[in-house]
Design an enzyme around this catalytic site. Sequence first.
Site: not given
Ligand code: NAD
Ligand code: AHE
Ligand code: ZN
Ligand code: ZN
Length: 380
Positions: A48-50, A70-71, A100, A103, A106, A114, A118, A178, A373
């Site tokens: 994953c990108h993360t 994580h995926e 859990c 908490c 949850c 949760c 954490r 994920c 992916r």
């Molecule tokens: N909140 C969550 O729970 C959670 C879960 C999973 C992933 N994420 C985050 O979500 C984001 C996307 O993840 P992903 O795996 O799809 O990533 P990815 O890198 O596969 O996709 C990102 C896309 O954004 C595009 N991009 C980059 N810069 C850009 C810009 N300036 N303008 C327009 N498009 C642009 C790229 O070309 C790409 O297609 C990441 O930041 C990741 O860390 C968050």
């Molecule tokens: N550790 C970072 C933040 C990273 C983050 O926001 N993670 C997302 C999941 S990304 C999955 O690809 C998330 O779920 N955050 C909530 C959590 O971690 O509990 C920071 O400290 O900024």
């Molecule tokens: Zn992820």
């Molecule tokens: Zn919990």
Amino acid sequence: MSSTQGKTITCRAAVSWEPKKPLSIETVEVAPPQAGEVRVKITHSAICHTDAYTLGGNDPEGLFPCILGHEAAGIVESVGEGVTEVQPGDKVIPCYQAECRECKFCLSNKTNLCGKVRPATGNGVMLNDRQSRFSINGKPIYHFMGTSTFSEYTVVHAVSVAKVNPEAPLEKICLLGCGIPTGLGAVWNTAKVEAGSTVAVFGLGSVGLAVAEGAKAAGASEIIGIDIDVSKFELAKNFGVTKFINPKDHQQPIQQVIVDMTDGGVDYSFECIGNVDIMRAALECCHKGWGVSVIVGVAAAGKEISTRPFQLVTGRVWKGTAFGGFKSRSQVPDLVEKYMKKEIKVDEYITHNLPFSKINEGFELMHGGKCLRCVLHMDE
Ligand SMILES: NC(=O)c1ccc[n+]([C@@H]2O[C@H](COP(=O)([O-])OP(=O)(O)OC[C@H]3O[C@@H](n4cnc5c(N)ncnc54)[C@H](O)[C@@H]3O)[C@@H](O)[C@H]2O)c1
Ligand SMILES: N[C@@H](CCC(=O)N[C@@H](CSCO)C(=O)NCC(=O)O)C(=O)O
Ligand SMILES: [Zn+2]
Ligand SMILES: [Zn+2]
């Protein structure tokens, strides 16, 4: 009972020794699970990108040396004392967002966060003894996100593991750990997009495409995809995107372009990149009075978001989502069932498969932009 129960397992893991350096396949020792823990044989793990974000040194919680990932999906090898919900042989998906069921988070129906494990997972250790279960020659290696799936075996908290349909193909459903749930849930749980709504999705990686898929399923009338990589556009149609914008084709700020083409802005927008300037654009392309913008992307340490407060005073709402708001242990098995019934896509997000030994190629593919992916096959 497995022959390895209660014993340390020696196996391969991809260790991240320091930020911005390639991962190194090492022989690691994985200690047996303690009370409330589960040791899992990881069969497949996607990137994953993360993972790249933390490896890039952008995560304020990033600790090194660590085992990222994580995926993923796998099979329970053994369980620690008191674990009753899974047993050796069960197919599972590790969940970085625990559940859990005890908490205050949850017990609330307002969040999927949760609080139980954490504090430990954010510090790269297990809750019981605040130690790592991974080591190399006695030197501890940190856990990551409570999952560390770039290892043939990992130890997770029992509250961080979802038991899934034994018929489900692990090489596919690992993606339900994920990105896909995050995108679908951002639409269904966090924004609650209604039929007939207009939607803008910034970033058409797996997460953004899952947002588009979720919006289509919710009956959105228009789904505008925004990406600077034109190769994503043709692909995105299959996930429900109806119009495309490449910001590089426009002189005006992208929010203005969208406001002009949608009679005042979209009903819902989603930032799936992790860029704070785009987060602002995503908020400001929303319609006055009711537009809702959801932050999904993860921004680098030190970055902050800003906008004119007037944007909120005049009715726009700024929200965020973690794992799409899904309560992990309860709802990941349902997502697996949806996949089995062909109600949600999974295979379509897998553009590459690689042996685990080529994990660094997987990271390079992701940076190259041609990969949604990449699934790592852990036994290869
Ligand atoms: N909140 C969550 O729970 C959670 C879960 C999973 C992933 N994420 C985050 O979500 C984001 C996307 O993840 P992903 O795996 O799809 O990533 P990815 O890198 O596969 O996709 C990102 C896309 O954004 C595009 N991009 C980059 N810069 C850009 C810009 N300036 N303008 C327009 N498009 C642009 C790229 O070309 C790409 O297609 C990441 O930041 C990741 O860390 C968050
Ligand atoms: N550790 C970072 C933040 C990273 C983050 O926001 N993670 C997302 C999941 S990304 C999955 O690809 C998330 O779920 N955050 C909530 C959590 O971690 O509990 C920071 O400290 O900024
Ligand atoms: Zn992820
Ligand atoms: Zn919990």
